[in-house]
Design a protein around this motif. Structure first.
Motif, mmCIF file in Angstrom:
data_model
loop_
_atom_site.group_PDB
_atom_site.id
_atom_site.type_symbol
_atom_site.label_atom_id
_atom_site.label_comp_id
_atom_site.label_asym_id
_atom_site.label_seq_id
_atom_site.Cartn_x
_atom_site.Cartn_y
_atom_site.Cartn_z
ATOM 1 N N SER A 13 -16.558 -17.965 7.208
ATOM 2 C CA SER A 13 -17.864 -18.363 7.741
ATOM 3 C C SER A 13 -18.934 -17.328 7.395
ATOM 4 O O SER A 13 -20.124 -17.615 7.446
ATOM 5 C CB SER A 13 -17.806 -18.601 9.249
ATOM 6 O OG SER A 13 -17.472 -17.409 9.919
ATOM 7 N N GLN A 14 -18.513 -16.127 7.029
ATOM 8 C CA GLN A 14 -19.493 -15.138 6.548
ATOM 9 C C GLN A 14 -19.935 -15.479 5.124
ATOM 10 O O GLN A 14 -21.021 -15.107 4.693
ATOM 11 C CB GLN A 14 -18.891 -13.729 6.548
ATOM 12 C CG GLN A 14 -18.615 -13.151 7.928
ATOM 13 C CD GLN A 14 -17.942 -11.794 7.825
ATOM 14 O OE1 GLN A 14 -18.449 -10.881 7.188
ATOM 15 N NE2 GLN A 14 -16.784 -11.663 8.440
ATOM 16 N N ALA A 28 -13.149 -29.049 7.097
ATOM 17 C CA ALA A 28 -13.352 -28.685 8.492
ATOM 18 C C ALA A 28 -12.356 -27.630 8.977
ATOM 19 O O ALA A 28 -12.622 -26.917 9.923
ATOM 20 C CB ALA A 28 -13.241 -29.937 9.365
ATOM 21 N N ARG A 29 -11.207 -27.534 8.302
ATOM 22 C CA ARG A 29 -10.186 -26.647 8.864
ATOM 23 C C ARG A 29 -10.517 -25.161 8.731
ATOM 24 O O ARG A 29 -9.923 -24.344 9.418
ATOM 25 C CB ARG A 29 -8.817 -26.950 8.256
ATOM 26 C CG ARG A 29 -8.692 -26.548 6.801
ATOM 27 C CD ARG A 29 -7.249 -26.314 6.382
ATOM 28 N NE ARG A 29 -6.400 -27.476 6.646
ATOM 29 C CZ ARG A 29 -5.070 -27.460 6.530
ATOM 30 N NH1 ARG A 29 -4.451 -26.353 6.205
ATOM 31 N NH2 ARG A 29 -4.361 -28.542 6.735
ATOM 32 N N THR A 30 -11.466 -24.796 7.884
ATOM 33 C CA THR A 30 -11.756 -23.371 7.724
ATOM 34 C C THR A 30 -13.159 -22.961 8.164
ATOM 35 O O THR A 30 -13.508 -21.792 8.068
ATOM 36 C CB THR A 30 -11.612 -22.939 6.249
ATOM 37 O OG1 THR A 30 -12.537 -23.710 5.474
ATOM 38 C CG2 THR A 30 -10.212 -23.133 5.719
ATOM 39 N N ILE A 31 -13.963 -23.919 8.636
ATOM 40 C CA ILE A 31 -15.364 -23.549 8.867
ATOM 41 C C ILE A 31 -15.532 -22.569 10.019
ATOM 42 O O ILE A 31 -16.570 -21.940 10.156
ATOM 43 C CB ILE A 31 -16.303 -24.764 9.070
ATOM 44 C CG1 ILE A 31 -15.735 -25.698 10.134
ATOM 45 C CG2 ILE A 31 -16.530 -25.501 7.777
ATOM 46 C CD1 ILE A 31 -16.703 -26.788 10.512
ATOM 47 N N GLY A 43 -6.988 -15.662 4.464
ATOM 48 C CA GLY A 43 -6.061 -16.284 5.416
ATOM 49 C C GLY A 43 -5.922 -15.541 6.728
ATOM 50 O O GLY A 43 -5.648 -16.149 7.766
ATOM 51 N N LEU A 44 -6.111 -14.219 6.696
ATOM 52 C CA LEU A 44 -5.987 -13.454 7.941
ATOM 53 C C LEU A 44 -7.010 -13.907 8.973
ATOM 54 O O LEU A 44 -6.806 -13.739 10.172
ATOM 55 C CB LEU A 44 -6.142 -11.950 7.669
ATOM 56 C CG LEU A 44 -4.959 -11.308 6.935
ATOM 57 C CD1 LEU A 44 -5.328 -9.914 6.461
ATOM 58 C CD2 LEU A 44 -3.726 -11.264 7.823
ATOM 59 N N GLY A 45 -8.118 -14.463 8.486
ATOM 60 C CA GLY A 45 -9.136 -14.971 9.408
ATOM 61 C C GLY A 45 -8.581 -16.059 10.318
ATOM 62 O O GLY A 45 -8.963 -16.141 11.493
ATOM 63 N N ARG A 97 -18.092 -20.399 15.929
ATOM 64 C CA ARG A 97 -18.821 -20.106 14.682
ATOM 65 C C ARG A 97 -19.297 -21.373 13.989
ATOM 66 O O ARG A 97 -20.250 -21.345 13.222
ATOM 67 C CB ARG A 97 -17.930 -19.326 13.718
ATOM 68 C CG ARG A 97 -17.754 -17.863 14.098
ATOM 69 C CD ARG A 97 -16.624 -17.246 13.308
ATOM 70 N NE ARG A 97 -16.490 -15.836 13.626
ATOM 71 C CZ ARG A 97 -17.067 -14.858 12.947
ATOM 72 N NH1 ARG A 97 -17.811 -15.120 11.898
ATOM 73 N NH2 ARG A 97 -16.905 -13.605 13.310
ATOM 74 N N ALA A 98 -18.596 -22.455 14.221
ATOM 75 C CA ALA A 98 -18.859 -23.669 13.446
ATOM 76 C C ALA A 98 -19.730 -24.682 14.180
ATOM 77 O O ALA A 98 -20.331 -25.555 13.551
ATOM 78 C CB ALA A 98 -17.525 -24.332 13.079
#
Lengths: 183, 734
Positions: B632-633, B623-626, B92-94, B699-700
């Motif tokens: 993404s790592q 889509a909300r976390t990509i 979540g910190l991401g 990133r996405a």
């Protein structure tokens, strides 16, 4: 190793592991592992052909081998055992980044940090000192990862290895790994 | 053979027979590490939160070293996650550290979709919105503003818009996800399943998953209890065209032909009834319509189902017997994302009827009775009564829908769809990226073009923000208070979310945005509290705790008032018209629908095409976390799963990139091929949420393919308006 030392081991239940990667994320955060690097990872292995298939999922990391080639191949003594245990650790300021340990490790468990020294899983030695399990074991949602001392016959890991079938990875490399996979 | 292969070779092996995937190991390096670039090693502090990485809202603790973010872990008192958060929750910190976040309010300068904005102050943004809202109210009436929301912050905007005078609140999670499940169970048992699910998985002896890929879907409680069922030796039966992770743990995997699940369910009913394996006393005591059901499934034998489903008759019989042997501790899991083929409410109902035959509702190892803490609302003036409602907007279609259908709002917005007039003139969009959440993107864009006002409140510049007139930067959940979490479960619990960090940039918490905008619109009376702490403390004191106490514990458990299960086989009165479980639904009959589910054949893919199936990855909430710098790592693109025979036919190699083209000639972004035995030859599969077309998500952007873009054909569920998305076919553009 004499029996006064602690022989730490991880016993990972492949029946329970769903490959969700919580162990990977928990380790990354706990140990602040830099971008693009990771101390543990997931392997999925599929056998058979449709529709008769089976799949084994494993969470993998450094095996903290009892016969560790990384220690014997390290020219500076940076790779060594944490005193009183079988945990293999790297002293960053002794490491020259020569990568001999990486070449000798059959498990591909080591990587070079941005600062040039080699790093890997430490069984979260800083957490063990506080009486906590490694971050991956503490985070695993399915409780697939058990951790403990094999020199203690009453420990959960000792009991699991008594009653369940298990294997290690690449046993023929002769490294005597201390990560066991329950089948 | 195992153990003969080193990890290096593992990654090289293509997926015929043996396949492997190493998580992590992305080879690109960024110039700076956004996650761990703060060396504060001060004392460790922890603050309570509940998660917003998906909608399951697990409670946890945010750890800091001094001021530096360190990690998030689960709260041991919490029944959403039993102290163990999933991959996304741990990362979540991401979300907080993502450098691509929206940083300040924006007001559009050019036409919608061009993404040319000027930075604005909060005051300017509020003034702009308040003026437009007043104009809409005078010209069209307040009912012509709709809210789409997803997540806990949406609550504050519901209050704001109720005060303004509308009740059109939609969530894509209804018509585009779990609506059919809730309606199917309301029709049968008088109650929805709801979240967290009332499935007693940890005590079950037999679990039947139909398309549910628990393990890849990582709602913590579901995964943890699923693994407990596996550890207890429960029989797991998985029905899925794909060999999912759950299927790999199963005693029986039924690789069903997609679109034929109802036939299988009817065959199972036939076996239970005609082999007299059902719970007779329970059915006699608690159900209506058994005789009609018996008549209805008279001919739906396993032999009848075999050519339809491709599942061997003896396997259908054996699995039915397994379910009966373990009953009442058998669960036909109601699933979650149910919008597949357009007969989804009926399919869910078929599973609900099976559960009734097995006597699992209200029984240990089946479905428990959840309880919830009721918190009082902070007193406000009465809300105005809207003169029109969303039911008028969609011409009273879908009268059995208990929530508004998002696509209905799109239809009611597009001029010319409704006799040249449109019902909606203003959209508020909170935390839902409609271009990724709704199929038929062109329709959504058409609706967006026809509006007087589009306000987007979000954390990231998602696809939808490009279409807004005003963009308001919300904080992440880690920088704000939110309303108290109160959710159903075995134990009535409440949880607190408090800020671990100050808002980054010029973002503001959702509650602050709604309250201050309300004040600007002259609706401040509906947010009568001075501080959020005062609001929360009022509610908490009403149930015998306080904000101070909740800051210490994060989660508080209350005593149950009623039993968790029934004893014996008599249910108390249900909230259905008959007061009993409706095997035969008179409600459905009165609206002209099948009172008992029946099987109707679905369209097959044309030659050279494959059915497009989509699902979840454990590393992402779509889509909300990509764009999340940590997640993404772990996975930065999706892949299209292709069976080896299909791959051979097309000359596809594992790891190469292809484009997909659907039946309406829509072509996807390039996507990696995963050649695997784990998928039927008549379909392909990919994880939903990738293939971003928003260049600000660094990133996405353009990583993987967007399944949503390929979903141009939607089969609407006539019962509740669900938008079924498994009816699209794709071919390869090599």
């Amino acid at each position: 190793m004499n029996s006064k030392t602690k022989k730490y081991a991880m016993v990972i239940d492949t029946r329970l592991c769903v490959g969700c990667g919580a162990c990977v994320a928990a380790c990354k955060m706990e140990n602040q592992v830099p971008e693009g690097l990771h101390r543990d990872w997931i392997v999925e292995q599929v056998t058979g052909t449709y529709p008769n298939l089976s799949m084994e999922i494993r969470s993998e990391r450094c095996n903290h081998c009892s016969n560790a080639p990384c220690i014997t191949s390290c020219p500076t003594g940076a790779s060594h055992r944490k005193e009183g245990t079988n945990i293999v650790v790297v002293t960053a300021n002794k490491c020259t980044g020569c990568k001999a340990c990486m070449a000798s490790c059959p498990y591909n468990a080591r990587f070079v940090m941005p600062d040039g020294y080699v790093s890997k899983c430490t069984f979260c030695e800083h957490r063990l000192d506080e009486g906590l399990d490694p971050a991956c074991a503490a985070a695993c949602p399915t409780h697939a990862i058990s951790f403990g001392n094999l020199h203690d016959k009453m420990s959960h890991v000792s009991k699991l290895l008594k009653v369940r079938k298990y294997k290690t990875i690449i046993p023929e490399a002769g490294t005597e790994p201390n990560i066991f996979y329950l089948l | 053979m195992l153990g003969k292969i080193s990890r290096r070779e593992f990654i090289k092996i293509a997926g015929t027979g043996v396949g492997a995937l190493a998580v992590g190991g992305s080879l690109y390096k960024l110039a700076s590490d956004v996650i761990f670039n703060n060396d504060d090693n001060g004392p460790v502090v922890k603050t309570p939160t509940y998660c917003e990485m998906c909608t399951y809202q697990c409670a946890g603790w945010v750890y800091k070293k001094g001021t530096a973010p360190w990690k998030i872990v689960g709260n041991e008192l919490d029944e959403h996650c039993y102290g163990r958060m999933c991959t996304k929750g741990l990362s979540g910190l991401g979300a907080y550290l993502d450098p691509n976040r929206l940083k300040t309010p924006l007001i559009r300068k050019k036409e919608r979709g061009k993404q040319v904005f000027k930075e604005a102050s909060w005051d300017e943004a509020f003034a702009y919105i308040a003026d437009k809202m007043e104009y809409i109210k005078q010209k069209y009436g307040p009912e012509s503003v709709a809210l789409f929301s997803h997540g806990s912050g949406g609550h504050w905007f519901k209050t704001l818009l109720k005060a303004y005078g509308t009740n059109s609140f939609a969530a894509p999670s209804y018509a585009n996800c779990r609506g059919p499940r809730e309606e199917g169970y309301v029709l049968t048992y008088g109650e929805p399943i709801d979240t967290p699910e009332r499935t007693d998985m940890k005590n079950t002896k037999c679990l039947v998953l139909i398309g549910s890929h628990i393990g890849e879907n990582t709602h913590s409680q579901q995964v943890i209890e699923f693994s407990q069922a596996v550890a207890n030796g429960a029989s797991i039966i998985v029905v899925d065209p794909r060999f999912s992770v759950a299927a790999s743990k199963a005693k029986y995997w039924l690789p069903i032909k997609p679109g034929t699940d109802i036939a299988l369910l009817l065959a199972w009913m036939h076996v239970l009834i005609y082999d007299e394996l059902f719970d007779k006393r329970y059915v006699f005591n608690n159900t209506v319509g058994f005789e009609q059901l018996k008549q209805s499934v008279k001919n739906t034998t396993p032999e009848w189902a075999y050519p339809i489903t491709s599942i061997q008759p003896e396997l259908i019989r054996e699995t039915a017997k397994e379910m009966a042997k373990c009953s009442p501790a058998t669960i036909i899991h109601p699933g979650r994302h149910n919008v597949w083929y357009g007969d989804d409410t009926q399919r869910v109902r078929a599973g609900a009827i099976l559960n009734a035959l097995l006597g699992s509702w209200g029984r240990k190892g089946g479905f428990f009775y959840p309880e919830k803490v009721e918190l009082p609302e902070y007193p406000t003036p009465p809300f105005p009564h809207p003169k029109k409602s969303f039911k008028d907007a969609v011409n009273n279609k879908y009268e059995l829908a208990n929530l508004i259908v998002s696509s209905g709002i799109c239809d009611a917005t597009i001029h010319n769809v409704m006799n040249g007039n449109s019902f909606y003139e203003g959209w508020f969009i909170y935390g839902s990226n409609l271009l990724k959440a709704l199929p038929q993107q062109e329709k959504t864009i058409k609706a967006l073009q026809d509006l007087e006002l589009v306000v987007v409140v979000d954390i990231l510049p998602t696809e939808i923000t490009g279409w807004a007139d005003v963009v308001l930067p919300d904080t992440t959940y880690l920088e704000r208070y939110d309303d108290i979490r109160t959710s159903q479960g075995r134990t009535p619990q409440i949880a607190l979310r408090m800020p671990a960090f100050n808002p980054k940039y010029n973002s503001r918490p959702a509650w602050w945005i709604a309250k201050n905008l309300a004040e600007k619109m002259g609706l401040g009376d509906y947010f009568p509290w001075k501080t959020i702490e005062e609001y929360l403390d009022y509610k908490l004191k009403a149930v015998g705790t306080s904000l101070e106490e909740m800051k210490q514990v994060g989660v508080k458990n209350f005593e149950r008032q009623t039993p968790l299960y029934i004893t014996g086989s008599q249910l108390s009165r249900l909230d259905t018209p008959s007061g009993k479980i409706e095997l035969y639904s008179s409600t459905l009959a009165s609206y002209g629908f099948d009172p008992i589910p029946t099987y109707t054949k679905h369209e097959d893919p044309p030659k050279g095409y494959y059915r497009l199936l989509y699902g979840r990855s454990p590393f992402h909430s779509f889509a909300r976390t990509i764009n999340n710098p940590i997640l993404s790592q772990l996975q930065n693109e999706n892949a299209v799963w292709v069976h080896p025979t299909v791959a051979q036919e097309w000359g596809l190699k594992n790891g190469q990139y292809v484009k997909l083209e659907n039946q309406d000639s829509v072509v996807s972004n390039k996507v990696k091929v995963k050649v695997t035995e784990r998928i039927r030859p008549d379909c392909v599969y990919m994880v939903h949420g990738f293939g971003s077309r928003q260049k600000h998500l660094k990133r996405a952007f353009k990583k993987g393919a967007d399944d949503q873009q390929l979903i141009t054909k939607v089969n609407v569920d006539p019962v509740m308006g669900g938008q079924a998305m498994h009816g699209n076919f794709v071919t390869f553009k090599v």
